[in-house]
Design an enzyme around this catalytic site. Structure first.
Site, mmCIF file in Angstrom:
data_model
loop_
_atom_site.group_PDB
_atom_site.id
_atom_site.type_symbol
_atom_site.label_atom_id
_atom_site.label_comp_id
_atom_site.label_asym_id
_atom_site.label_seq_id
_atom_site.Cartn_x
_atom_site.Cartn_y
_atom_site.Cartn_z
ATOM 1 N N SER A 31 -0.222 3.125 12.104
ATOM 2 C CA SER A 31 0.301 3.265 10.738
ATOM 3 C C SER A 31 1.319 2.176 10.433
ATOM 4 O O SER A 31 1.332 1.596 9.347
ATOM 5 C CB SER A 31 0.974 4.631 10.578
ATOM 6 N N THR B 20 -13.660 0.119 15.101
ATOM 7 C CA THR B 20 -15.021 0.470 14.676
ATOM 8 C C THR B 20 -15.925 -0.749 14.878
ATOM 9 O O THR B 20 -15.517 -1.877 14.588
ATOM 10 C CB THR B 20 -15.007 0.861 13.180
ATOM 11 N N LEU C 46 -6.911 -4.383 13.406
ATOM 12 C CA LEU C 46 -5.490 -4.336 13.047
ATOM 13 C C LEU C 46 -4.737 -3.396 13.988
ATOM 14 O O LEU C 46 -3.697 -3.752 14.541
ATOM 15 C CB LEU C 46 -5.338 -3.862 11.592
ATOM 16 N N GLU D 21 -8.226 3.877 8.177
ATOM 17 C CA GLU D 21 -7.846 3.027 7.028
ATOM 18 C C GLU D 21 -6.628 3.601 6.301
ATOM 19 O O GLU D 21 -6.527 3.578 5.078
ATOM 20 C CB GLU D 21 -9.043 2.777 6.112
ATOM 21 N N SER E 186 -3.584 10.209 5.729
ATOM 22 C CA SER E 186 -3.207 10.803 4.436
ATOM 23 C C SER E 186 -1.718 10.566 4.167
ATOM 24 O O SER E 186 -1.305 10.353 3.022
ATOM 25 C CB SER E 186 -3.498 12.306 4.444
ATOM 26 N N GLU E 187 -0.928 10.571 5.243
ATOM 27 C CA GLU E 187 0.513 10.359 5.078
ATOM 28 C C GLU E 187 0.788 8.926 4.592
ATOM 29 O O GLU E 187 1.672 8.701 3.755
ATOM 30 C CB GLU E 187 1.245 10.625 6.405
ATOM 31 N N PRO F 126 -2.036 0.005 20.145
ATOM 32 C CA PRO F 126 -1.457 1.231 20.721
ATOM 33 C C PRO F 126 -0.161 1.643 20.014
ATOM 34 O O PRO F 126 0.084 2.830 19.810
ATOM 35 C CB PRO F 126 -1.195 0.831 22.172
ATOM 36 N N GLN G 227 -18.744 28.029 6.812
ATOM 37 C CA GLN G 227 -18.518 29.461 6.563
ATOM 38 C C GLN G 227 -19.692 30.083 5.802
ATOM 39 O O GLN G 227 -20.147 31.183 6.131
ATOM 40 C CB GLN G 227 -17.203 29.631 5.761
HETATM 41 N N1 CAA Z 1 -1.496 -5.917 -1.437
HETATM 42 C C1 CAA Z 1 -0.786 -7.043 -1.248
HETATM 43 N N2 CAA Z 1 0.373 -7.071 -0.564
HETATM 44 C C2 CAA Z 1 0.820 -5.915 -0.042
HETATM 45 C C3 CAA Z 1 0.119 -4.701 -0.191
HETATM 46 C C4 CAA Z 1 -1.089 -4.737 -0.921
HETATM 47 N N3 CAA Z 1 -1.839 -3.636 -1.100
HETATM 48 N N4 CAA Z 1 0.803 -3.725 0.446
HETATM 49 C C5 CAA Z 1 1.890 -4.303 0.976
HETATM 50 N N5 CAA Z 1 1.904 -5.627 0.680
HETATM 51 C C6 CAA Z 1 2.909 -6.636 1.028
HETATM 52 C C7 CAA Z 1 4.238 -6.304 0.373
HETATM 53 O O1 CAA Z 1 4.318 -6.843 -0.941
HETATM 54 C C8 CAA Z 1 5.210 -6.995 1.298
HETATM 55 O O2 CAA Z 1 5.236 -8.383 1.053
HETATM 56 P P1 CAA Z 1 6.600 -9.159 0.607
HETATM 57 O O3 CAA Z 1 7.571 -8.957 1.724
HETATM 58 O O4 CAA Z 1 6.151 -10.555 0.427
HETATM 59 O O5 CAA Z 1 7.036 -8.493 -0.658
HETATM 60 C C9 CAA Z 1 4.559 -6.820 2.662
HETATM 61 O O6 CAA Z 1 3.170 -6.602 2.420
HETATM 62 C C10 CAA Z 1 5.135 -5.692 3.470
HETATM 63 O O7 CAA Z 1 4.971 -4.518 2.695
HETATM 64 P P2 CAA Z 1 5.821 -3.198 2.958
HETATM 65 O O8 CAA Z 1 7.283 -3.548 3.007
HETATM 66 O O9 CAA Z 1 5.368 -2.202 1.957
HETATM 67 O O10 CAA Z 1 5.346 -2.826 4.423
HETATM 68 P P3 CAA Z 1 5.615 -1.540 5.282
HETATM 69 O O11 CAA Z 1 5.917 -1.949 6.663
HETATM 70 O O12 CAA Z 1 6.605 -0.642 4.593
HETATM 71 O O13 CAA Z 1 4.159 -0.841 5.378
HETATM 72 C C11 CAA Z 1 2.281 0.445 4.782
HETATM 73 C C12 CAA Z 1 3.408 -0.471 4.321
HETATM 74 C C13 CAA Z 1 1.601 0.871 3.488
HETATM 75 C C14 CAA Z 1 2.790 1.684 5.486
HETATM 76 C C15 CAA Z 1 1.314 -0.365 5.686
HETATM 77 O O14 CAA Z 1 1.881 -0.660 6.923
HETATM 78 C C16 CAA Z 1 -0.010 0.334 5.912
HETATM 79 O O15 CAA Z 1 -0.889 0.312 5.045
HETATM 80 N N6 CAA Z 1 -0.185 0.963 7.112
HETATM 81 C C17 CAA Z 1 -1.463 1.577 7.476
HETATM 82 C C18 CAA Z 1 -2.354 0.586 8.128
HETATM 83 C C19 CAA Z 1 -3.774 1.068 8.191
HETATM 84 O O16 CAA Z 1 -4.373 1.395 7.179
HETATM 85 N N7 CAA Z 1 -4.325 1.058 9.389
HETATM 86 C C20 CAA Z 1 -5.697 1.393 9.570
HETATM 87 C C21 CAA Z 1 -6.359 0.419 10.471
HETATM 88 S S1 CAA Z 1 -7.838 -0.327 9.934
HETATM 89 C C22 CAA Z 1 -9.076 0.814 10.127
HETATM 90 O O17 CAA Z 1 -8.883 1.987 10.269
HETATM 91 C C23 CAA Z 1 -10.439 0.214 10.024
HETATM 92 C C24 CAA Z 1 -11.518 0.967 10.734
HETATM 93 O O18 CAA Z 1 -11.816 0.708 11.880
HETATM 94 C C25 CAA Z 1 -12.331 1.956 9.996
#
Ligand code: CAA
Length: 380
Positions: free
Chosen positions: A132, A158, A125, A363, A366-367, A128, A336
């Site tokens: 978030s 990963t 996902l 994933e 914290s923010e 660059p 410590q």
């Molecule tokens: N379940 C289902 N749908 C969801 C949802 C959920 N948990 N969260 C959001 N949605 C849906 C919303 O309902 C919305 O849909 P509709 O328009 O149809 O209503 C759509 O998704 C957009 O949601 P938001 O308006 O809330 O989106 P946003 O742009 O404000 O972002 C966010 C929300 C929580 C900040 C999100 O972008 C996010 O989780 N960002 C972090 C991403 C992340 O975790 N990245 C880590 C990468 S993966 C990784 O680290 C794996 C690894 O290698 C270990």
């Protein structure tokens, strides 16, 4: 809420603990030092059923509940967080995502290999400019009738090089913003798929993290997951469960560091007595113990919510936010308690302190968890 474990839960937890102590502990310091992937150990984890725990038995999975999964994650993470991140991504993101949303053909072709560890999966996902802010995907997949053409770069992936199958999130229609995003299954061997250099990381150094480059990769339409435009929801739903796995990883790192600190404090003498007899150390142990137990309650609550098919967005985010802070705080305190010995590699706690940091970042930082939590409590 009743968190009483069943006999089966205890059996799974003990099996994971035994495996971690006998197979992961030997060599964990060297693997961290050399950034060496635990290839043989991950193969054995697949054979023992630790890589597809919650997936349907029909496709080689264990058909277990989330509680079983977090118990196993905790035990593996107490010893080797590099092995447990491989386990976490394969179970929570890749196998669960495919099992829940994949077509029968996709499950037959890919899931059956991923649940057994014959193949490893990756979840792609982050970019660059879209870590978030996950809706800002720059990777594109353009519809060409019976296939898509995939172009772009993914970061911090990963299992970047060890994986065989990659779940890749890409923008298929920019006008539609997040509703124009799709998820695809991409095979490593496909033309135009290039694996970038390995990241040299602070922690979880035994896991392999890479950037991935897609140059006109042809992806058959049958490899899209779900209906057109489902990709962002797929990513959010999958990550919501993934956060429970990472919370369990954080709980395990904290527990591992605490157990080592407790043991050390009963052996090491200073000022004429074992250091656990000094309140300066005893109070640290008390604080560690309380915070770990509090984190455990949140992790179990999130796992039980998921098993009961209740919404776990909030409980999962709370568990990850809190458990990752506990992992950081406890591992710093464990160093410590160990004093000078805590600063050298042989005592493990300095590695745990370095490993703990990533649980506050991947994933969803914290923010990000605070965004999910605050939106949920404000909007209901
Ligand atoms: N379940 C289902 N749908 C969801 C949802 C959920 N948990 N969260 C959001 N949605 C849906 C919303 O309902 C919305 O849909 P509709 O328009 O149809 O209503 C759509 O998704 C957009 O949601 P938001 O308006 O809330 O989106 P946003 O742009 O404000 O972002 C966010 C929300 C929580 C900040 C999100 O972008 C996010 O989780 N960002 C972090 C991403 C992340 O975790 N990245 C880590 C990468 S993966 C990784 O680290 C794996 C690894 O290698 C270990």
């Amino acid at each position: 809420m009743d968190f009483k474990l069943t006999e089966e839960h205890i059996m799974i937890r003990d099996a994971a603990r035994d495996f971690a102590n006998s197979e992961l502990l030997p060599g964990v310091i060297e693997r961290d030092d050399k950034q060496e992937f635990p290839t043989e150990q991950i193969k054995k984890m697949g054979e023992l059923g630790f890589l597809g725990m919650m997936a349907s038995p029909e496709y080689g999975g264990g058909g277990m509940d989330t509680v079983s999964y977090v118990l196993a994650m905790e035990e593996i993470s107490k010893i080797d967080a590099s092995a447990s991140v491989v386990m976490s991504v394969n179970n929570s993101l890749v196998c669960w995502g495919l099992d829940t949303f994949g077509s029968p053909e996709q499950k037959e072709k890919y899931l059956t290999k991923l649940t057994t560890g014959e193949s490893i999966g990756a979840f792609c996902l982050s970019e660059p400019e879209a870590g978030s802010d996950a809706t800002s995907q720059k990777t594109t997949a353009i519809d060409h009738g019976d296939h898509y053409i995939l172009n772009g770069t993914k970061n911090w992936i990963t299992n970047g090089n060890t994986a065989d199958f990659y779940l890749v999130i890409a923008q298929t229609d920019r006008e539609k913003k997040h509703k124009g995003i799709n998820a695809f299954i991409v095979e490593k061997t496909w033309e135009g798929f290039e694996i970038g250099p390995k990241e040299n990381k602070l922690g979880i150094r035994g896991s392999d993290t890479h950037s991935l480059i897609f140059n006109d990769v042809k992806v058959p339409k049958e490899n899209r997951i779900g209906e057109d435009g489902f990709g962002f929801k797929f990513a959010m739903k999958t990550l919501a469960g993934g956060r429970i796995g990472i919370a369990a990883q954080a709980l395990g790192i904290a527990g591992g560091a605490y157990e080592l600190a407790l043991k050390y404090s009963k052996e090491r003498k200073a000022f004429g007595t074992e250091i656990c007899n000094h309140q300066a150390i005893a109070f640290k142990l008390a604080d560690m113990h309380v915070s770990i137990e509090a984190a455990r309650m949140l992790v179990m609550k999130a796992a039980v919510d998921k098993d009961n098919k209740e919404n776990y967005d909030l409980s999962g985010a709370m568990a990850k936010l809190y458990a990752s802070k506990v992992a950081m705080d406890v591992s710093v305190e464990a160093v410590q308690v160990h004093g000078g010995n805590g600063f050298v590699k042989d005592y493990h706690v300095e590695r745990m302190m370095r490993d703990a940091k990533i649980t506050q970042i991947y994933e969803g930082t914290s923010e990000i968890q605070k965004i999910v939590i605050s939106r949920s409590i404000i909007n209901g």
